[in-house]
Design a protein around this motif. Structure first.
Motif, PDB file in Angstrom:
ATOM      1  N   SER A 157       0.943  -1.264   0.179  1.00 37.20           N
ATOM      2  CA  SER A 157       0.052  -0.211  -0.081  1.00 37.20           C
ATOM      3  C   SER A 157       0.871   1.565  -0.256  1.00 37.20           C
ATOM      4  O   SER A 157       0.494   2.024  -0.254  1.00 37.20           O
ATOM      5  CB  SER A 157      -1.078  -0.187   1.041  1.00 37.20           C
ATOM      6  N   LYS A 159       2.684   2.284  -2.080  1.00 34.60           N
ATOM      7  CA  LYS A 159       3.577   2.811  -3.650  1.00 34.60           C
ATOM      8  C   LYS A 159       3.309   3.977  -4.051  1.00 34.60           C
ATOM      9  O   LYS A 159       3.928   4.723  -4.699  1.00 34.60           O
ATOM     10  CB  LYS A 159       2.587   1.517  -4.444  1.00 34.60           C
ATOM     11  N   ASN A 160       1.859   4.705  -3.330  1.00 32.04           N
ATOM     12  CA  ASN A 160       1.197   5.764  -3.802  1.00 32.04           C
ATOM     13  C   ASN A 160       1.922   7.025  -2.667  1.00 32.04           C
ATOM     14  O   ASN A 160       1.570   8.402  -2.577  1.00 32.04           O
ATOM     15  CB  ASN A 160       0.415   6.230  -4.161  1.00 32.04           C
ATOM     16  N   SER A 161       2.557   6.801  -1.909  1.00 35.14           N
ATOM     17  CA  SER A 161       2.439   7.482  -0.503  1.00 35.14           C
ATOM     18  C   SER A 161       3.649   8.149  -0.446  1.00 35.14           C
ATOM     19  O   SER A 161       4.979   7.995  -1.471  1.00 35.14           O
ATOM     20  CB  SER A 161       2.901   6.192   0.810  1.00 35.14           C
ATOM     21  N   GLU A 163       7.853   8.985  -0.712  1.00 38.70           N
ATOM     22  CA  GLU A 163       8.898   8.917  -0.197  1.00 38.70           C
ATOM     23  C   GLU A 163       9.235   8.374   1.026  1.00 38.70           C
ATOM     24  O   GLU A 163      10.313   6.956   1.682  1.00 38.70           O
ATOM     25  CB  GLU A 163      10.149  10.016  -0.965  1.00 38.70           C
ATOM     26  N   ARG A 166       7.568   4.938   2.363  1.00 38.41           N
ATOM     27  CA  ARG A 166       7.617   4.523   2.006  1.00 38.41           C
ATOM     28  C   ARG A 166       9.313   4.043   2.965  1.00 38.41           C
ATOM     29  O   ARG A 166       9.391   2.661   2.646  1.00 38.41           O
ATOM     30  CB  ARG A 166       8.147   4.509   0.418  1.00 38.41           C
ATOM     31  N   TYR A 200      11.405   0.356  -3.250  1.00 36.31           N
ATOM     32  CA  TYR A 200      11.882   1.497  -2.623  1.00 36.31           C
ATOM     33  C   TYR A 200      12.751   2.102  -2.086  1.00 36.31           C
ATOM     34  O   TYR A 200      12.985   3.567  -2.257  1.00 36.31           O
ATOM     35  CB  TYR A 200      10.595   1.124  -1.033  1.00 36.31           C
TER      36      TYR A 200
END
Length: 739
Positions: A157, A159-161, A163, A166, A200
């Motif tokens: 989840s 992925k779009n948070s 940096e 992540r 990541y």
């Protein structure tokens, strides 16, 4: 490698459509249907939580976990968000589900392993949490698998948070969770945790390797298809039943090999990889013979993990051959059981057969062996994460090196200090088990009480109907008991056992002494007051204290005499006595003890040994026959007794002005007996520049205590109070008082 999620392919609120798509066994399907009826309202307008619950169930269903595990996994997201609690789960679901959910919550202590430096109190708290987590992991490893699935969902989840988020999540996953999945042999979770974390943490390197793989994909796939067909044909010719297929490559493992062997992508042996899965172990070696006969193999790349499994139990034969066109191909050969072990790990072994009696000896033995195996894997895991923070060093010493984990016959885990004996184990179970212990078995064999238990031991205690502990158990030189907890329980047993004897003896002593004082009448109310005065709860406790010597008989009698004196009628007082005398009319004489006697000159004085007053104490004088004036503390009980029949012998005295004069004072120290105690006591006294005149000590081996009387020379009561307070702060010191 990222799997496709069915939970993201259906409408978020279409639970039944999603459940049908999973194609679960009937009992699992029904369990989740019933669960949904009870908790669907808690997922209203919480689409993110519902998707996470579905995703966790998908992951665990692929690992063949049972219905209770799937139910606990589905409930975990709303439990974490406090929409429901453990009490709710215990009320509406089975005990197994509630225990699993509780275990998953305890797994939150894993996060503490990745935290940085903290203060000592915080680290102690964290270590306690980690210890509870480790015990929960051994008790029911399904909770660990659920936690790993939850972490994989969280990692996906991100992925779009942002940096930063992540990176933090990826570091924890790569450092803590992936090594745990590896130690427990769950390859499906391990590879995905590693690949996503790598993506990541090193996005450029990840994309570069992924691009190189994609560029050669079509050519490689055709090459592998031809190779697999050829190998399948050769296995059939020698009647070996098995499956041959190209196995997926994981980007993290490719990068790791490039780093370890300093190779370029084109130089890697296992970009092209094949797996052979056969029915029997002997077929593994037959297939290996065919492979090595058909193609030239690289000897330095051969590993036989069937004969010598990896620490996490992984078994497979690895070899690298030069296939057509001279291209290297890595081949793995294993049985179906080995394949399940490699992909599912613990989930492939930890059997929960519904309706099977747990009392069967074979199953109990199997589950015990499994728990020992998981325990050893978990202990090895802490070495894998040794670089994740300073807390791990403390964890290693406090949890693993200074503790042992042993099992009851039913498989429960008991956490004991290193060096614990069967008696420590018995008293940990229950006080009565320890008191009634007459023997012990480790793995079914009788062992002595002095036997040192080891991690993984299965211990059974043999008991009698009546408690019968031995006083020898308290002797530290005999090594029967190691833990202070067990020793305290044995001491408490004998204290209660001896109380009746001490009570009768103490009552006899006090009654006999009071009978000698014909004018003294003691009421039950007086006895209750005396009990409070001597810090005991009841009159019987007072008798027992007298009988055991913890309370001095003469002190108790003096207390009753003081009560009587307070009740005497007040005599008429001469008003003239309130007239202040002139300082010229008052003659003061000072002796060598630094004592001034009001109104009398050149009288000999001496410090009373019964109370040993020092400057700063309130004092009073008593005129003796032939020995001058005896100087006592004002609250001295012996002075009170002496003045009762002859109050006219009291004389007013004061301390002089000589602050260099030293006086003897006595202190009694009661402490647990240990090495270095005398050194610590003498160091504190010496640091205050106090001279020690003499020391007397006695050791009570039964209670493991020491009573020490120290005679010192001090110059003031303030100095004495300061040194006594410092002595009270020493480790293992129970009581310090002035005599």
């Amino acid at each position: 490698m990222v799997s496709v999620r069915k939970s993201h392919q259906v409408v978020s609120n279409d639970f039944h459509h999603w459940l049908l798509a999973l194609a679960l066994a009937e009992n699992k399907h029904q369990a989740l249907e019933k669960l949904w009826e009870k908790v669907s309202s808690y997922f209203q307008k919480r689409e993110e939580s519902l998707l996470k619950s579905m995703e966790m169930v998908e992951i665990l269903s692929g690992l063949n976990l049972d219905k209770d595990s799937l139910s606990a996994a589905f409930l975990t997201p709303i439990l974490d968000e406090a929409y429901i609690d453990i009490d709710f789960i215990a009320e509406h679901f089975t005990k197994e589900v509630a225990l699993l959910c509780h275990g998953v919550k305890q797994m939150a202590a894993i996060k503490e392993l990745s935290q940085g430096q903290g203060d000592e109190q915080r680290n102690t708290y964290n270590i306690d949490n980690v210890r509870r987590m480790l015990l929960a992991m051994v008790e029911d490893v399904r909770a660990v698998v659920i936690k790993l699935a939850e972490r994989l969902c969280d990692l996906r989840s991100q992925k779009n948070s942002a940096e930063e988020n992540r990176v933090i999540t990826a570091k924890e996953s790569a450092t803590i969770y992936a090594p745990l999945a590896n130690r427990l042999g769950i390859g499906q979770l391990k590879w995905e945790l590693e690949d996503i974390s790598f993506r990541y943490l090193h996005p450029k390197v990840y994309k570069k390797i992924a691009k190189l793989l994609d560029e050669t994909r079509l050519e490689r796939e055709q090459y592998m298809t031809d190779f697999v067909n050829n190998l399948n044909q050769q296995l059939k010719e020698v009647n070996i039943t098995g499956t041959v297929y190209g196995r997926p490559k994981h980007i993290y493992s490719i990068w790791k090999k490039m780093q370890q062997k300093s190779l370029d992508f084109e130089q890697l042996f296992d970009v092209r990889a094949v797996r052979i899965v056969v029915d029997k172990i002997q077929d593994c070696y037959s297939a290996l013979g065919i492979v090595h006969t058909q193609w030239h193999h690289l000897g330095q790349e051969f590993s036989d993990y069937v004969a010598t499994p990896k620490p996490n139990g992984y078994q497979s034969i690895h070899t690298v051959v030069l296939g057509p066109e001279g291209k290297s191909i890595e081949i793995q050969i294993r049985t179906e059981q080995m394949h399940d072990d490699a992909e599912l790990g613990i989930a492939a072994h930890w059997r929960y057969k519904e309706g099977t009696a747990t009392s069967k000896g074979g199953e109990k033995s199997s589950r015990f062996d499994e728990k020992v195996g998981w325990l050893r894997k978990i202990i090895q895991w802490q070495d894998d994460v040794a670089e994740s923070g300073a807390l791990l060093d403390e964890l290693r010493s406090q949890v693993f090196e200074d503790r042992i984990y042993v099992f009851t016959p039913s498989g429960d885990v008991i956490d004991l200090p290193m060096g614990a004996t069967p008696l420590d184990f018995a008293y940990y179970i229950h006080s009565n088990v320890g008191h009634c212990c007459i023997g012990a078995k480790v793995f079914g064999k009788i062992v002595p009480f002095t036997h040192r238990l080891q991690t993984g031991d299965q211990v059974e205690i043999l008991t009698s109907k009546q408690p019968n502990p031995s006083r020898d158990w308290l002797n530290p030189n005999l090594n029967y008991i190691h833990s202070s907890r067990a020793r305290a329980k044995v001491q408490h047993f004998f204290k209660l056992q001896d109380k009746d004897k001490y009570l009768a003896h103490g009552k006899e002593l006090l009654d006999g002494e009071l009978s000698k004082l014909s004018k003294l009448t003691v009421t039950p109310a007086d006895l209750k007051v005396a009990a409070e005065r001597f810090n005991v709860k009841t009159v019987d406790d007072l008798y027992a204290a007298i009988g055991s010597g913890n309370a001095r008989l003469q002190q108790v009698v003096n207390h009753f005499l003081q009560l009587v004196n307070k009740l005497k009628p007040v005599e008429d007082i001469d008003p003239q006595s309130f007239v202040r005398q002139s300082s010229h009319e008052k003659k003061l004489a000072t002796d060598n003890n630094g004592i001034t006697v009001s109104g009398v000159g050149n009288l000999l004085t001496h410090i009373a040994k019964c109370c040993s007053p020092v400057p700063g104490d309130a004092i009073s004088g008593f005129i003796t026959q032939g020995r001058g004036i005896s100087v006592h503390r004002a609250d001295c009980e012996q002075l009170t007794n002496a003045l009762s029949p002859q109050p006219e012998r009291q004389v007013e005295v004061q301390w002089g002005l000589d602050d260099k004069q030293s006086y003897q004072a006595n202190a009694q120290i009661i402490a647990s007996d240990r090495q270095g105690l005398f050194r610590d006591i003498s160091t504190i006294i010496a640091n205050e520049k106090i001279s020690i005149v003499g020391i007397e000590s006695n050791t009570d081996f039964a209670k493991q205590t020491m009573i020490m009387t120290v005679k010192m020379e001090v110059t003031s009561s303030e100095l004495l109070s300061r040194v006594l307070e410092k002595l009270r702060q020493l480790d293992d010191v129970i009581e310090v008082k002035r005599l």
